[in-house]
Design an enzyme around this catalytic site. Sequence first.
Site, PDB file in Angstrom:
ATOM      1  N   MET A 168       9.110  -7.608  -5.455  1.00 48.98           N
ATOM      2  CA  MET A 168       8.172  -7.140  -6.363  1.00 48.98           C
ATOM      3  C   MET A 168       7.236  -8.359  -6.867  1.00 48.98           C
ATOM      4  O   MET A 168       7.870  -9.392  -7.325  1.00 48.98           O
ATOM      5  CB  MET A 168       8.609  -6.258  -7.166  1.00 48.98           C
ATOM      6  N   PRO A 169       6.228  -8.748  -6.718  1.00 48.80           N
ATOM      7  CA  PRO A 169       5.072  -7.643  -6.153  1.00 48.80           C
ATOM      8  C   PRO A 169       5.095  -7.348  -4.849  1.00 48.80           C
ATOM      9  O   PRO A 169       5.626  -7.989  -3.819  1.00 48.80           O
ATOM     10  CB  PRO A 169       3.952  -8.401  -6.613  1.00 48.80           C
ATOM     11  N   LEU A 170       4.137  -6.487  -4.793  1.00 49.40           N
ATOM     12  CA  LEU A 170       3.769  -5.677  -2.956  1.00 49.40           C
ATOM     13  C   LEU A 170       2.632  -6.684  -2.989  1.00 49.40           C
ATOM     14  O   LEU A 170       1.681  -6.503  -3.702  1.00 49.40           O
ATOM     15  CB  LEU A 170       3.670  -4.392  -3.135  1.00 49.40           C
TER      16      LEU A 170
END
Length: 129
Positions: A1-3
Amino acid sequence: MPLIKIHTARGRGREEIDALLDAIHEAMVAAFKVPERDRYQILMEHEPTHIRALDTGLSIQRSAAFVLLEVVSRPRTRDEKMNFYAGVCAALEARCGIAPSDVMITFVINSDDDWSFGLGRAQFVTGDL
């Protein structure tokens, strides 16, 4: 994460795509101090006629090498974002020959309960992460 969602024009080869994804991931790890295996990327290739990215009046010259990153993330500090912007541009230029003028980045911020990494649970909320 993040995407990280990467939008680019169709036509790059496998090696260039691998280099592009690796460069973005390395810049993300450095800027956000996340684990190396924290890697969520989606590359979307579009027909060249399906991408329009002008410069908002900033006189930024774009080319066919243009790349747009959408970063879906928990809140990040201003410094983290500034380091990410600079790191991505430097890495893409060094590893892929993509000019900083061909890199556009935007953030979509959400919260801990907006993430489930699987198993029907929100791991940031349950304390698993």
